[in-house]
Design an enzyme around this catalytic site. Structure first.
Site, short mmCIF file in Angstrom:
data_model
loop_
_atom_site.label_atom_id
_atom_site.label_comp_id
_atom_site.label_asym_id
_atom_site.label_seq_id
_atom_site.Cartn_x
_atom_site.Cartn_y
_atom_site.Cartn_z
N MET A 29 -8.44 10.49 -7.66
CA MET A 29 -9.47 11.15 -8.48
C MET A 29 -8.76 12.11 -9.45
O MET A 29 -9.37 13.09 -9.90
CB MET A 29 -10.45 11.90 -7.58
CG MET A 29 -11.20 10.94 -6.66
SD MET A 29 -12.81 11.54 -6.12
CE MET A 29 -12.33 12.98 -5.21
N HIS A 36 0.15 12.46 -4.08
CA HIS A 36 -0.17 11.22 -4.79
C HIS A 36 1.11 10.49 -5.20
O HIS A 36 1.18 9.26 -5.14
CB HIS A 36 -0.97 11.51 -6.07
CG HIS A 36 -2.30 12.12 -5.84
ND1 HIS A 36 -2.58 13.43 -6.11
CD2 HIS A 36 -3.45 11.59 -5.36
CE1 HIS A 36 -3.85 13.68 -5.82
NE2 HIS A 36 -4.39 12.59 -5.36
N SER A 185 -5.67 18.19 -3.94
CA SER A 185 -6.11 18.59 -5.28
C SER A 185 -6.99 19.82 -5.20
O SER A 185 -7.17 20.54 -6.18
CB SER A 185 -6.89 17.45 -5.93
OG SER A 185 -6.11 16.30 -5.93
O1 PAF Z 1 -8.83 10.00 -1.71
C1 PAF Z 1 -9.36 10.03 -2.86
O2 PAF Z 1 -8.82 10.57 -3.81
C2 PAF Z 1 -10.71 9.36 -3.07
O3 PAF Z 1 -11.53 9.52 -1.95
C3 PAF Z 1 -10.58 7.88 -3.45
C4 PAF Z 1 -9.96 7.04 -2.34
C5 PAF Z 1 -9.76 7.74 -4.73
C6 PAF Z 1 -11.98 7.29 -3.72
O4 PAF Z 1 -12.63 7.96 -4.77
#
Ligand code: PAF
Length: 280
Positions: A29, A36, A185
């Site tokens: 997101m 990430h 985040s």
């Molecule tokens: O973990 C996340 O950032 C969100 O829940 C995902 C898997 C991208 C789904 O919107």
């Protein structure tokens, strides 16, 4: 790095990549951090090309204010993904993901409604629905998810198994700040005082782990978590759940084998979660 905002464009980009080998997917997101990037690295190590998605999914937010204030750092996110060698980014608008008249949802009827699902009603339905859409759109061979979102990972594994989705799911260990706080985040939304208080989550997990390793019961470990969080006036415990990591059934008594400890607490406006899986 290709930037695609439409389903048509990302499908065309992935079709080209598939001629070179397998494709790994990292769904996000945005508001990217080292956690990430660990997912991107795991995907890059195993696949010829990596596709990342950036989409702040409205259907997984129960609270409109939470959606509104979710951090958005698009320029920086794209620079990080480019530097990491990502081949393409899919960043659609809401209308591309949820077309007019959209009425289909995906839900794990058991798993979505227990543990953190009880305190975030509808959250895992929103996650399962958007992740299914992203899997169908991108058509990657494998997808990488953080173990920090322990229940999310379990929901996605169950959904992929039950729906026979042709994609492999990989969990990647949690990346932590120097003081142990799990990267998220949401951390940037903590006030300095709440940020200083937040590592109490790791202290509580460590206290529970030490007790379980010394032969104490699940109930004693859960009490220790509650007592540890209670020592921090800026933290409000929301949930503590200790489960069998395979079935997600609540664990009781003296455990033998692997167990997952899931914890969530509110720091001001910000809900933080953390987890630890241990084998005894
Ligand atoms: O973990 C996340 O950032 C969100 O829940 C995902 C898997 C991208 C789904 O919107």
């Amino acid at each position: 790095m290709k930037i695609c905002t439409t389903i048509k464009d990302i499908r065309a980009a992935v079709a080209e990549m598939s001629k070179q080998g397998t494709v790994g997917l990292v769904t996000t997101m945005g508001a990217l951090h080292a956690g990430h990037m660990a997912l991107v690295k795991a995907a890059s190590n195993a696949h010829s090309n990596v596709v990342a998605t950036i989409f702040v999914n409205p259907t997984q937010f129960g609270n409109p204010a939470d959606l509104e204030t979710y951090p958005r750092t698009e320029t920086q996110d794209l620079a990080m993904l480019k530097a990491a060698g990502v081949a393409a980014v899919f960043m659609p608008q809401v209308a591309e993901m949820y077309p007019d008249g959209d009425e289909t949802i995906v839900e794990t009827t058991g798993l979505a409604h227990v543990f953190h699902g009880l305190v975030r009603p509808g959250h895992y339905r929103g996650v399962a629905t958007v992740v299914t859409k992203l899997f169908n759109i991108v058509g990657a061979n494998a997808a990488y998810f953080g173990e920090k979102d322990y229940q999310q990972l379990a929901v996605i594994r169950r959904m992929v198994r039950d729906l026979h989705a042709p994609i492999e799911i990989h969990g990647v260990p949690t990346v932590r700040e120097a003081d142990g706080l799990a990267m998220s985040s949401r951390n940037v939304r903590l006030t300095p005082d709440h940020r200083a208080a937040a590592p109490i989550l790791v202290t509580a997990l460590a206290a529970a782990e030490a007790l379980l390793r010394s032969g104490e019961t699940i109930e004693t470990a859960a009490d220790a978590i509650r007592a540890t969080i209670a020592t921090e006036p800026l933290a409000d415990l929301v949930a503590v759940d200790i489960v069998d990591p395979t079935t997600f059934a609540p664990a009781t008594g003296t455990p033998n084998g692997s167990i997952g400890i899931m914890l969530s607490a509110q720091f001001g406006d910000v809900l933080l979660i953390d987890q630890k899986e241990i084998t005894l």
